[in-house]
Design a protein around this motif. Sequence first.
Motif, PDB file in Angstrom:
ATOM      1  N   UNK A  59      19.180  -3.852  10.274  1.00 38.00           N
ATOM      2  CA  UNK A  59      18.165  -3.737  11.186  1.00 38.00           C
ATOM      3  C   UNK A  59      18.529  -3.078  12.652  1.00 38.00           C
ATOM      4  N   UNK A  60      17.560  -2.582  13.395  1.00 39.52           N
ATOM      5  CA  UNK A  60      18.019  -2.000  14.842  1.00 39.52           C
ATOM      6  C   UNK A  60      18.127  -3.013  15.948  1.00 39.52           C
ATOM      7  N   UNK A  61      17.868  -4.332  15.619  1.00 37.16           N
ATOM      8  CA  UNK A  61      17.905  -5.381  16.610  1.00 37.16           C
ATOM      9  C   UNK A  61      18.776  -6.574  15.999  1.00 37.16           C
ATOM     10  N   UNK A  62      19.320  -7.269  16.753  1.00 38.36           N
ATOM     11  CA  UNK A  62      19.894  -8.566  16.332  1.00 38.36           C
ATOM     12  C   UNK A  62      18.880  -9.640  15.746  1.00 38.36           C
ATOM     13  N   UNK A  63      19.257 -10.077  14.739  1.00 36.66           N
ATOM     14  CA  UNK A  63      18.337 -11.111  14.053  1.00 36.66           C
ATOM     15  C   UNK A  63      17.455 -10.528  13.359  1.00 36.66           C
ATOM     16  N   UNK A  64      17.488  -9.175  12.913  1.00 31.37           N
ATOM     17  CA  UNK A  64      16.534  -8.422  11.925  1.00 31.37           C
ATOM     18  C   UNK A  64      16.661  -9.035  10.659  1.00 31.37           C
ATOM     19  N   UNK A  65      15.790  -8.898   9.764  1.00 33.29           N
ATOM     20  CA  UNK A  65      15.949  -9.182   8.120  1.00 33.29           C
ATOM     21  C   UNK A  65      16.160  -7.780   7.558  1.00 33.29           C
ATOM     22  N   UNK A  66      16.848  -7.904   6.325  1.00 31.55           N
ATOM     23  CA  UNK A  66      17.021  -6.588   5.583  1.00 31.55           C
ATOM     24  C   UNK A  66      16.668  -6.995   4.365  1.00 31.55           C
ATOM     25  N   UNK A  67      16.158  -5.716   3.604  1.00 32.29           N
ATOM     26  CA  UNK A  67      15.496  -6.028   2.318  1.00 32.29           C
ATOM     27  C   UNK A  67      16.481  -5.510   1.211  1.00 32.29           C
ATOM     28  N   UNK A  68      17.068  -6.196   0.093  1.00 26.25           N
ATOM     29  CA  UNK A  68      17.648  -5.798  -0.946  1.00 26.25           C
ATOM     30  C   UNK A  68      16.759  -4.743  -1.801  1.00 26.25           C
ATOM     31  N   UNK A  69      17.586  -3.818  -2.715  1.00 29.39           N
ATOM     32  CA  UNK A  69      16.522  -2.800  -3.385  1.00 29.39           C
ATOM     33  C   UNK A  69      15.902  -3.447  -4.594  1.00 29.39           C
ATOM     34  N   UNK A  70      16.347  -4.677  -5.275  1.00 36.50           N
ATOM     35  CA  UNK A  70      15.742  -5.258  -6.202  1.00 36.50           C
ATOM     36  C   UNK A  70      14.964  -6.386  -5.767  1.00 36.50           C
ATOM     37  N   UNK A  71      13.573  -6.630  -6.307  1.00 33.12           N
ATOM     38  CA  UNK A  71      12.722  -7.365  -5.991  1.00 33.12           C
ATOM     39  C   UNK A  71      13.025  -8.904  -6.697  1.00 33.12           C
TER      40      UNK A  71
END
Length: 197
Positions: A92-104
Amino acid sequence: NTRFVERRGADGKLVFTVSSGVCNVLGFKVERPYDDRLVLDFDPDIQRVLSEPVVFNPDGQGNMRVSVNYGPLEQVVRVQGTKRKTVTVTHGVFSGASDTLPDASVVQVREVKQGGTTYQVGTDFTVAGNVINWAPAGAEPSPGSTYSVTYDYITQVTPTNVDENGFTVSGFVPGTLVQTDYDWRMPRVDALVVDRD
């Protein structure tokens, strides 16, 4: 004696050959002077099995033959198991952001890495479902940079070499569970009866 011989026709119907002969029906002799055919629809009694488990133990080519517990097999409805993949994720564009993986349906995140740095779950990040959360105060990739994630996830596959006894699957993680939903043809006894007419 009159005999019945069964076979499956090319159209899937049951074809019974009723041979010529004489049979006794309640004291009456019934004569069939010639052979005859009796064609019936193939109409089996079907039962569904849900989530039948087997541990994936592949051969040298990564394939495994799965034999179902109940047969003959009418159709495979669903086969699912655990696969492993490595993907590139953009942070993500800021520190501490969450990132989502492509498989649920993520089961386990096995490794998170950027260059020579391997990040530690719990210390550097946490995982909730298919989301990597960088809120902990540990190390973190730079905002907007990419990193790799290796994880296990549940997915469905289309089996191959399906016959009345089972099928072949491939690509799952060895030692993990493969679950199958399928329909099978239940045993039964059908009677073909000759009456006096």
